[in-house]
Design a protein around this motif. Structure first.
Motif, PDB file in Angstrom:
ATOM      1  N   ALA A  42      41.528 -10.915  15.355  1.00  0.00           N
ATOM      2  CA  ALA A  42      41.198  -9.735  14.546  1.00  0.00           C
ATOM      3  C   ALA A  42      40.154  -8.911  15.297  1.00  0.00           C
ATOM      4  CB  ALA A  42      40.663 -10.148  13.180  1.00  0.00           C
ATOM      5  N   TRP A  43      40.198  -7.599  15.096  1.00  0.00           N
ATOM      6  CA  TRP A  43      39.247  -6.691  15.744  1.00  0.00           C
ATOM      7  C   TRP A  43      38.109  -6.383  14.782  1.00  0.00           C
ATOM      8  CZ3 TRP A  43      39.504  -5.584  20.799  1.00  0.00           C
ATOM      9  CH2 TRP A  43      40.705  -5.825  21.451  1.00  0.00           C
ATOM     10  N   TYR A  44      36.863  -6.518  15.274  1.00  0.00           N
ATOM     11  CA  TYR A  44      35.675  -6.284  14.470  1.00  0.00           C
ATOM     12  C   TYR A  44      34.830  -5.180  15.095  1.00  0.00           C
ATOM     13  CZ  TYR A  44      36.747 -10.669  12.128  1.00  0.00           C
ATOM     14  OH  TYR A  44      37.365 -11.661  11.404  1.00  0.00           O
ATOM     15  N   PRO A  45      34.244  -4.291  14.277  1.00  0.00           N
ATOM     16  CA  PRO A  45      33.369  -3.261  14.820  1.00  0.00           C
ATOM     17  C   PRO A  45      32.099  -3.895  15.395  1.00  0.00           C
ATOM     18  CG  PRO A  45      33.417  -3.133  12.415  1.00  0.00           C
ATOM     19  CD  PRO A  45      34.402  -4.189  12.825  1.00  0.00           C
ATOM     20  N   ALA A  46      31.658  -3.342  16.509  1.00  0.00           N
ATOM     21  CA  ALA A  46      30.491  -3.884  17.204  1.00  0.00           C
ATOM     22  C   ALA A  46      29.754  -2.765  17.922  1.00  0.00           C
ATOM     23  CB  ALA A  46      30.932  -4.957  18.200  1.00  0.00           C
ATOM     24  N   THR A  47      28.544  -3.095  18.374  1.00  0.00           N
ATOM     25  CA  THR A  47      27.714  -2.168  19.145  1.00  0.00           C
ATOM     26  C   THR A  47      27.253  -2.885  20.405  1.00  0.00           C
ATOM     27  OG1 THR A  47      26.956  -1.144  17.099  1.00  0.00           O
ATOM     28  CG2 THR A  47      25.659  -0.711  19.076  1.00  0.00           C
ATOM     29  N   VAL A  48      27.308  -2.192  21.531  1.00  0.00           N
ATOM     30  CA  VAL A  48      26.899  -2.768  22.809  1.00  0.00           C
ATOM     31  C   VAL A  48      25.375  -2.741  22.924  1.00  0.00           C
ATOM     32  CG1 VAL A  48      27.055  -2.562  25.321  1.00  0.00           C
ATOM     33  CG2 VAL A  48      29.055  -2.038  23.897  1.00  0.00           C
ATOM     34  N   LEU A  49      24.801  -3.896  23.239  1.00  0.00           N
ATOM     35  CA  LEU A  49      23.352  -4.014  23.411  1.00  0.00           C
ATOM     36  C   LEU A  49      22.929  -4.032  24.881  1.00  0.00           C
ATOM     37  CD1 LEU A  49      22.636  -6.795  20.748  1.00  0.00           C
ATOM     38  CD2 LEU A  49      22.382  -4.303  20.493  1.00  0.00           C
ATOM     39  N   LYS A  50      23.754  -4.677  25.730  1.00  0.00           N
ATOM     40  CA  LYS A  50      23.453  -4.793  27.162  1.00  0.00           C
ATOM     41  C   LYS A  50      24.754  -4.726  27.950  1.00  0.00           C
ATOM     42  CE  LYS A  50      19.795  -8.214  26.351  1.00  0.00           C
ATOM     43  NZ  LYS A  50      19.410  -9.599  26.616  1.00  0.00           N
ATOM     44  N   VAL A  51      24.641  -4.400  29.240  1.00  0.00           N
ATOM     45  CA  VAL A  51      25.797  -4.366  30.136  1.00  0.00           C
ATOM     46  C   VAL A  51      25.432  -5.124  31.405  1.00  0.00           C
ATOM     47  CG1 VAL A  51      27.354  -2.895  31.470  1.00  0.00           C
ATOM     48  CG2 VAL A  51      26.509  -2.118  29.247  1.00  0.00           C
ATOM     49  N   ASN A  52      26.346  -5.972  31.866  1.00  0.00           N
ATOM     50  CA  ASN A  52      26.151  -6.702  33.114  1.00  0.00           C
ATOM     51  C   ASN A  52      27.486  -6.749  33.840  1.00  0.00           C
ATOM     52  OD1 ASN A  52      25.411  -8.346  35.192  1.00  0.00           O
ATOM     53  ND2 ASN A  52      24.822 -10.087  33.928  1.00  0.00           N
ATOM     54  N   ASP A  53      27.607  -5.943  34.889  1.00  0.00           N
ATOM     55  CA  ASP A  53      28.845  -5.838  35.666  1.00  0.00           C
ATOM     56  C   ASP A  53      30.026  -5.526  34.746  1.00  0.00           C
ATOM     57  OD1 ASP A  53      27.496  -6.326  38.068  1.00  0.00           O
ATOM     58  OD2 ASP A  53      27.657  -8.491  37.797  1.00  0.00           O
ATOM     59  N   ASP A  54      30.945  -6.481  34.596  1.00  0.00           N
ATOM     60  CA  ASP A  54      32.136  -6.228  33.785  1.00  0.00           C
ATOM     61  C   ASP A  54      32.059  -6.876  32.407  1.00  0.00           C
ATOM     62  OD1 ASP A  54      32.299  -8.819  34.682  1.00  0.00           O
ATOM     63  OD2 ASP A  54      34.448  -8.747  35.106  1.00  0.00           O
ATOM     64  N   LYS A  55      30.868  -7.210  31.953  1.00  0.00           N
ATOM     65  CA  LYS A  55      30.674  -7.829  30.638  1.00  0.00           C
ATOM     66  C   LYS A  55      29.793  -6.951  29.753  1.00  0.00           C
ATOM     67  CE  LYS A  55      32.330 -12.068  31.596  1.00  0.00           C
ATOM     68  NZ  LYS A  55      33.516 -12.577  31.057  1.00  0.00           N
ATOM     69  N   CYS A  56      30.030  -7.043  28.444  1.00  0.00           N
ATOM     70  CA  CYS A  56      29.264  -6.285  27.457  1.00  0.00           C
ATOM     71  C   CYS A  56      28.638  -7.273  26.485  1.00  0.00           C
ATOM     72  CB  CYS A  56      30.189  -5.357  26.678  1.00  0.00           C
ATOM     73  SG  CYS A  56      31.289  -4.378  27.696  1.00  0.00           S
ATOM     74  N   TYR A  57      27.344  -7.170  26.270  1.00  0.00           N
ATOM     75  CA  TYR A  57      26.665  -8.009  25.273  1.00  0.00           C
ATOM     76  C   TYR A  57      26.644  -7.222  23.975  1.00  0.00           C
ATOM     77  CZ  TYR A  57      23.347 -11.269  23.202  1.00  0.00           C
ATOM     78  OH  TYR A  57      22.746 -12.189  22.393  1.00  0.00           O
ATOM     79  N   ILE A  58      27.314  -7.759  22.966  1.00  0.00           N
ATOM     80  CA  ILE A  58      27.532  -6.987  21.734  1.00  0.00           C
ATOM     81  C   ILE A  58      26.902  -7.668  20.530  1.00  0.00           C
ATOM     82  CG2 ILE A  58      29.657  -5.932  22.582  1.00  0.00           C
ATOM     83  CD1 ILE A  58      29.969  -8.587  19.964  1.00  0.00           C
ATOM     84  N   THR A  59      26.666  -6.864  19.497  1.00  0.00           N
ATOM     85  CA  THR A  59      26.326  -7.365  18.183  1.00  0.00           C
ATOM     86  C   THR A  59      27.407  -6.865  17.235  1.00  0.00           C
ATOM     87  OG1 THR A  59      24.617  -7.533  16.477  1.00  0.00           O
ATOM     88  CG2 THR A  59      24.810  -5.408  17.593  1.00  0.00           C
ATOM     89  N   TYR A  60      27.911  -7.770  16.409  1.00  0.00           N
ATOM     90  CA  TYR A  60      28.924  -7.382  15.432  1.00  0.00           C
ATOM     91  C   TYR A  60      28.250  -6.629  14.294  1.00  0.00           C
ATOM     92  CZ  TYR A  60      32.151 -10.540  17.799  1.00  0.00           C
ATOM     93  OH  TYR A  60      32.960 -11.155  18.723  1.00  0.00           O
ATOM     94  N   ASP A  61      28.761  -5.466  13.969  1.00  0.00           N
ATOM     95  CA  ASP A  61      28.185  -4.654  12.902  1.00  0.00           C
ATOM     96  C   ASP A  61      28.252  -5.427  11.576  1.00  0.00           C
ATOM     97  OD1 ASP A  61      28.023  -2.796  14.918  1.00  0.00           O
ATOM     98  OD2 ASP A  61      29.523  -1.431  14.077  1.00  0.00           O
ATOM     99  N   GLY A  62      27.093  -5.562  10.908  1.00  0.00           N
ATOM    100  CA  GLY A  62      27.036  -6.245   9.627  1.00  0.00           C
ATOM    101  C   GLY A  62      26.827  -7.744   9.711  1.00  0.00           C
ATOM    102  N   TYR A  63      26.723  -8.293  10.930  1.00  0.00           N
ATOM    103  CA  TYR A  63      26.507  -9.732  11.100  1.00  0.00           C
ATOM    104  C   TYR A  63      25.147  -9.946  11.759  1.00  0.00           C
ATOM    105  CZ  TYR A  63      31.432 -10.411  10.008  1.00  0.00           C
ATOM    106  OH  TYR A  63      32.642 -10.430   9.380  1.00  0.00           O
TER     107      TYR A  63
END
Length: 129
Positions: A42-63
């Protein structure tokens, strides 16, 4: 002489036009970007907190932050599509507009009430709902 100057100008415009989009293509996300992340089919809305090369550190909206994680491009997708109404950050202020095109994690946008000479390609951190 005029032909040489004209050729040089065309060459530079073409070179810069191909260089700039490819420079942004290396990272799949930008800090502050809104996106969707795949988790258990399932796809969940999220916001990117950090970026490292080809990876994104995310927080799930509402969690809470215990769910934060690093995700790669296979689980990350841009949440804006062509035709979406968005807000665009320009010189510290948000303006309403629409997404015209999506290319390599960049958006071509148009500002509401402005002619097409203001249309531009922007990185995801400058686009919001």
């Amino acid at each position: 002489m005029k032909n040489k100057v004209l050729f040089s100008a065309i060459f530079m415009a073409t070179w810069v036009g191909t260089l700039i989009p490819s420079a942004f293509a290396a990272t799949p996300c930008s800090v502050g970007q809104k996106a969707e992340v795949l988790w258990k089919q399932a796809w969940y809305p999220a916001t990117v907190l950090k970026v490292n090369d080809d990876k994104c550190y995310i927080t799930y909206d509402g969690y809470d932050s215990s769910w934060n994680e690093w995700v790669g491009t296979t689980r990350f997708r841009v949440s804006f599509q062509v035709g979406d109404s968005v807000r665009i950050l320009w010189k510290g202020k948000w303006y309403p507009g629409k997404v015209l095109q999506v290319y390599n994690n960049l958006y071509k946008i148009t500002y509401d009430g402005y002619d097409s000479s203001w249309d531009e390609w922007v990185e995801p951190a400058r686009v919001s709902r």
